[in-house]
Motif scaffolding. Structure first.
Motif, PDB file in Angstrom:
ATOM      1  N   ALA A  20     -25.526 -99.130  33.904  1.00 17.29           N
ATOM      2  CA  ALA A  20     -25.782-100.642  33.903  1.00 17.29           C
ATOM      3  C   ALA A  20     -26.405-100.982  32.554  1.00 17.29           C
ATOM      4  CB  ALA A  20     -26.473-101.143  34.968  1.00 17.29           C
ATOM      5  N   GLU A  21     -27.314-100.143  32.136  1.00 20.72           N
ATOM      6  CA  GLU A  21     -28.106-100.629  30.763  1.00 20.72           C
ATOM      7  C   GLU A  21     -28.732 -99.299  30.205  1.00 20.72           C
ATOM      8  OE1 GLU A  21     -31.861-103.654  29.279  1.00 20.72           O
ATOM      9  OE2 GLU A  21     -30.919-103.642  31.182  1.00 20.72           O
ATOM     10  N   TRP A  22     -28.807 -99.315  28.863  1.00 19.35           N
ATOM     11  CA  TRP A  22     -29.580 -98.056  28.186  1.00 19.35           C
ATOM     12  C   TRP A  22     -30.962 -98.731  28.078  1.00 19.35           C
ATOM     13  CZ3 TRP A  22     -29.255 -93.168  28.547  1.00 19.35           C
ATOM     14  CH2 TRP A  22     -28.023 -92.632  28.750  1.00 19.35           C
ATOM     15  N   LEU A  23     -32.169 -98.135  28.378  1.00 18.40           N
ATOM     16  CA  LEU A  23     -33.505 -98.823  28.185  1.00 18.40           C
ATOM     17  C   LEU A  23     -33.952 -98.354  27.011  1.00 18.40           C
ATOM     18  CD1 LEU A  23     -34.737 -98.762  31.838  1.00 18.40           C
ATOM     19  CD2 LEU A  23     -33.516-100.523  30.608  1.00 18.40           C
ATOM     20  N   VAL A  24     -33.536 -97.187  26.217  1.00 12.39           N
ATOM     21  CA  VAL A  24     -33.794 -96.485  25.087  1.00 12.39           C
ATOM     22  C   VAL A  24     -32.813 -96.696  24.130  1.00 12.39           C
ATOM     23  CG1 VAL A  24     -35.047 -94.619  24.183  1.00 12.39           C
ATOM     24  CG2 VAL A  24     -35.520 -95.427  26.366  1.00 12.39           C
ATOM     25  N   ALA A  25     -32.843 -96.745  22.911  1.00 11.67           N
ATOM     26  CA  ALA A  25     -31.873 -96.692  21.824  1.00 11.67           C
ATOM     27  C   ALA A  25     -31.532 -95.444  21.523  1.00 11.67           C
ATOM     28  CB  ALA A  25     -32.395 -97.674  20.393  1.00 11.67           C
ATOM     29  N   ASP A  26     -30.315 -95.262  21.110  1.00 12.65           N
ATOM     30  CA  ASP A  26     -29.867 -93.669  20.524  1.00 12.65           C
ATOM     31  C   ASP A  26     -30.455 -93.649  19.352  1.00 12.65           C
ATOM     32  OD1 ASP A  26     -27.833 -91.458  20.791  1.00 12.65           O
ATOM     33  OD2 ASP A  26     -26.973 -92.585  18.895  1.00 12.65           O
ATOM     34  N   GLY A  27     -30.936 -92.305  19.196  1.00 10.23           N
ATOM     35  CA  GLY A  27     -31.924 -91.740  18.340  1.00 10.23           C
ATOM     36  C   GLY A  27     -33.449 -92.044  18.302  1.00 10.23           C
ATOM     37  N   ALA A  28     -33.756 -92.744  19.675  1.00 11.92           N
ATOM     38  CA  ALA A  28     -35.307 -93.040  19.603  1.00 11.92           C
ATOM     39  C   ALA A  28     -35.840 -91.911  20.171  1.00 11.92           C
ATOM     40  CB  ALA A  28     -35.378 -94.225  20.744  1.00 11.92           C
ATOM     41  N   GLN A  29     -37.024 -91.797  20.240  1.00  6.78           N
ATOM     42  CA  GLN A  29     -37.955 -90.673  20.684  1.00  6.78           C
ATOM     43  C   GLN A  29     -38.281 -91.150  22.053  1.00  6.78           C
ATOM     44  OE1 GLN A  29     -39.108 -87.853  19.118  1.00  6.78           O
ATOM     45  NE2 GLN A  29     -37.554 -88.137  17.723  1.00  6.78           N
ATOM     46  N   ALA A  41     -25.180 -97.787  41.534  1.00  8.19           N
ATOM     47  CA  ALA A  41     -24.463 -96.884  42.504  1.00  8.19           C
ATOM     48  C   ALA A  41     -24.722 -97.265  43.944  1.00  8.19           C
ATOM     49  CB  ALA A  41     -24.847 -95.376  42.184  1.00  8.19           C
ATOM     50  N   ASP A  42     -23.585 -97.369  44.637  1.00  9.74           N
ATOM     51  CA  ASP A  42     -23.587 -97.737  46.160  1.00  9.74           C
ATOM     52  C   ASP A  42     -24.320 -98.922  46.408  1.00  9.74           C
ATOM     53  OD1 ASP A  42     -22.308 -95.524  46.898  1.00  9.74           O
ATOM     54  OD2 ASP A  42     -24.154 -94.155  47.099  1.00  9.74           O
ATOM     55  N   LYS A  43     -24.151 -99.959  45.594  1.00 11.01           N
ATOM     56  CA  LYS A  43     -24.682-101.380  45.725  1.00 11.01           C
ATOM     57  C   LYS A  43     -26.038-101.406  45.463  1.00 11.01           C
ATOM     58  CE  LYS A  43     -21.345-102.406  49.330  1.00 11.01           C
ATOM     59  NZ  LYS A  43     -20.946-102.910  50.758  1.00 11.01           N
ATOM     60  N   SER A  44     -26.545-100.318  44.754  1.00 11.11           N
ATOM     61  CA  SER A  44     -27.879-100.697  44.196  1.00 11.11           C
ATOM     62  C   SER A  44     -28.002-100.166  42.912  1.00 11.11           C
ATOM     63  CB  SER A  44     -28.865 -99.626  45.257  1.00 11.11           C
ATOM     64  OG  SER A  44     -28.494 -98.275  44.915  1.00 11.11           O
ATOM     65  N   THR A  45     -29.504-100.697  42.250  1.00 12.50           N
ATOM     66  CA  THR A  45     -29.447-100.471  40.844  1.00 12.50           C
ATOM     67  C   THR A  45     -30.932 -99.414  40.558  1.00 12.50           C
ATOM     68  OG1 THR A  45     -28.307-102.282  40.084  1.00 12.50           O
ATOM     69  CG2 THR A  45     -29.562-101.255  38.586  1.00 12.50           C
ATOM     70  N   ASN A  46     -30.887 -98.486  40.114  1.00 13.80           N
ATOM     71  CA  ASN A  46     -32.123 -97.491  40.021  1.00 13.80           C
ATOM     72  C   ASN A  46     -32.416 -97.138  38.544  1.00 13.80           C
ATOM     73  OD1 ASN A  46     -32.551 -96.843  42.935  1.00 13.80           O
ATOM     74  ND2 ASN A  46     -30.266 -96.362  42.680  1.00 13.80           N
ATOM     75  N   GLU A  47     -33.770 -97.027  38.172  1.00 17.48           N
ATOM     76  CA  GLU A  47     -33.928 -96.866  36.978  1.00 17.48           C
ATOM     77  C   GLU A  47     -34.155 -95.237  36.833  1.00 17.48           C
ATOM     78  OE1 GLU A  47     -38.291 -97.255  35.402  1.00 17.48           O
ATOM     79  OE2 GLU A  47     -37.142 -99.274  35.022  1.00 17.48           O
ATOM     80  N   VAL A  48     -33.462 -94.496  35.864  1.00 12.02           N
ATOM     81  CA  VAL A  48     -33.521 -93.059  35.618  1.00 12.02           C
ATOM     82  C   VAL A  48     -34.403 -92.658  34.748  1.00 12.02           C
ATOM     83  CG1 VAL A  48     -32.000 -90.865  35.494  1.00 12.02           C
ATOM     84  CG2 VAL A  48     -31.142 -93.019  36.818  1.00 12.02           C
ATOM     85  N   GLU A  49     -35.459 -91.821  34.888  1.00 12.21           N
ATOM     86  CA  GLU A  49     -36.474 -91.160  34.070  1.00 12.21           C
ATOM     87  C   GLU A  49     -35.709 -90.069  33.232  1.00 12.21           C
ATOM     88  OE1 GLU A  49     -39.827 -90.207  36.434  1.00 12.21           O
ATOM     89  OE2 GLU A  49     -40.303 -92.324  36.848  1.00 12.21           O
ATOM     90  N   SER A  50     -36.430 -89.965  31.898  1.00 18.50           N
ATOM     91  CA  SER A  50     -36.045 -88.907  31.014  1.00 18.50           C
ATOM     92  C   SER A  50     -36.700 -87.444  31.653  1.00 18.50           C
ATOM     93  CB  SER A  50     -36.791 -89.051  29.788  1.00 18.50           C
ATOM     94  OG  SER A  50     -36.683 -88.041  28.806  1.00 18.50           O
ATOM     95  N   PRO A  51     -35.620 -86.565  31.522  1.00 24.01           N
ATOM     96  CA  PRO A  51     -36.159 -85.316  32.245  1.00 24.01           C
ATOM     97  C   PRO A  51     -36.876 -84.374  31.077  1.00 24.01           C
ATOM     98  CG  PRO A  51     -33.939 -85.103  31.123  1.00 24.01           C
ATOM     99  CD  PRO A  51     -34.420 -86.558  31.375  1.00 24.01           C
ATOM    100  N   ALA A  52     -37.065 -84.849  29.768  1.00 26.59           N
ATOM    101  CA  ALA A  52     -37.853 -84.110  28.875  1.00 26.59           C
ATOM    102  C   ALA A  52     -38.139 -85.024  27.694  1.00 26.59           C
ATOM    103  CB  ALA A  52     -36.956 -83.151  28.246  1.00 26.59           C
ATOM    104  N   SER A  53     -38.979 -84.383  26.710  1.00 29.63           N
ATOM    105  CA  SER A  53     -39.344 -85.382  25.392  1.00 29.63           C
ATOM    106  C   SER A  53     -38.545 -84.727  24.162  1.00 29.63           C
ATOM    107  CB  SER A  53     -40.954 -85.157  25.389  1.00 29.63           C
ATOM    108  OG  SER A  53     -41.751 -85.409  26.507  1.00 29.63           O
ATOM    109  N   GLY A  54     -38.427 -85.817  23.552  1.00 32.47           N
ATOM    110  CA  GLY A  54     -37.731 -85.501  22.161  1.00 32.47           C
ATOM    111  C   GLY A  54     -36.850 -86.655  21.707  1.00 32.47           C
ATOM    112  N   THR A  55     -35.760 -86.495  21.076  1.00 32.71           N
ATOM    113  CA  THR A  55     -34.887 -87.505  20.565  1.00 32.71           C
ATOM    114  C   THR A  55     -33.636 -87.670  21.431  1.00 32.71           C
ATOM    115  OG1 THR A  55     -35.799 -86.807  18.024  1.00 32.71           O
ATOM    116  CG2 THR A  55     -33.734 -88.380  18.342  1.00 32.71           C
ATOM    117  N   LEU A  56     -33.460 -88.887  21.852  1.00 31.42           N
ATOM    118  CA  LEU A  56     -32.295 -89.276  22.849  1.00 31.42           C
ATOM    119  C   LEU A  56     -30.925 -89.483  21.897  1.00 31.42           C
ATOM    120  CD1 LEU A  56     -31.396 -89.777  25.553  1.00 31.42           C
ATOM    121  CD2 LEU A  56     -31.972 -92.353  24.870  1.00 31.42           C
ATOM    122  N   HIS A  57     -29.979 -88.685  22.103  1.00 29.69           N
ATOM    123  CA  HIS A  57     -28.521 -88.939  21.797  1.00 29.69           C
ATOM    124  C   HIS A  57     -27.674 -89.133  22.797  1.00 29.69           C
ATOM    125  CE1 HIS A  57     -30.173 -87.131  18.071  1.00 29.69           C
ATOM    126  NE2 HIS A  57     -30.440 -86.004  18.771  1.00 29.69           N
TER     127      HIS A  57
END
Length: 76
Positions: A20-29, A41-57
């Motif tokens: 639905a939406e990326w909450l962090v920009a590509d290339g951000a820490q 999914a299934d008529k609901s919206t959920n926030e998903v957390e980062s599984p690790a620390s680093g630079t997002l691609h």
């Protein structure tokens, strides 16, 4: 070594979901536990957390539907 960010299975019957939406920009820490994206999914919206620390691609597009387990981003 890069950590794969996969589309999670949030419910027993869930087979796919839509970014639905990326909450962090590509290339951000990011830090482990930071909110990464909103998953519809299934008529609901959920926030998903980062599984690790680093630079997002980001590999997945907003508004697209992906199967559970699809790699949608990497964190290096």
């Amino acid at each position: 070594m890069a950590v794969e960010v996969v589309l999670p299975k949030l419910g027993f019957s869930m087979n796919e979901g839509q970014i639905a939406e990326w909450l962090v920009a590509d290339g951000a820490q990011v830090q482990e536990g930071d909110p990464l994206f909103l998953l519809e999914a299934d008529k609901s919206t959920n926030e998903v957390e980062s599984p690790a620390s680093g630079t997002l691609h980001i590999e997945a597009e907003v508004g697209e539907t992906y199967e559970v387990g699809t790699v949608i981003a990497y964190i290096e």
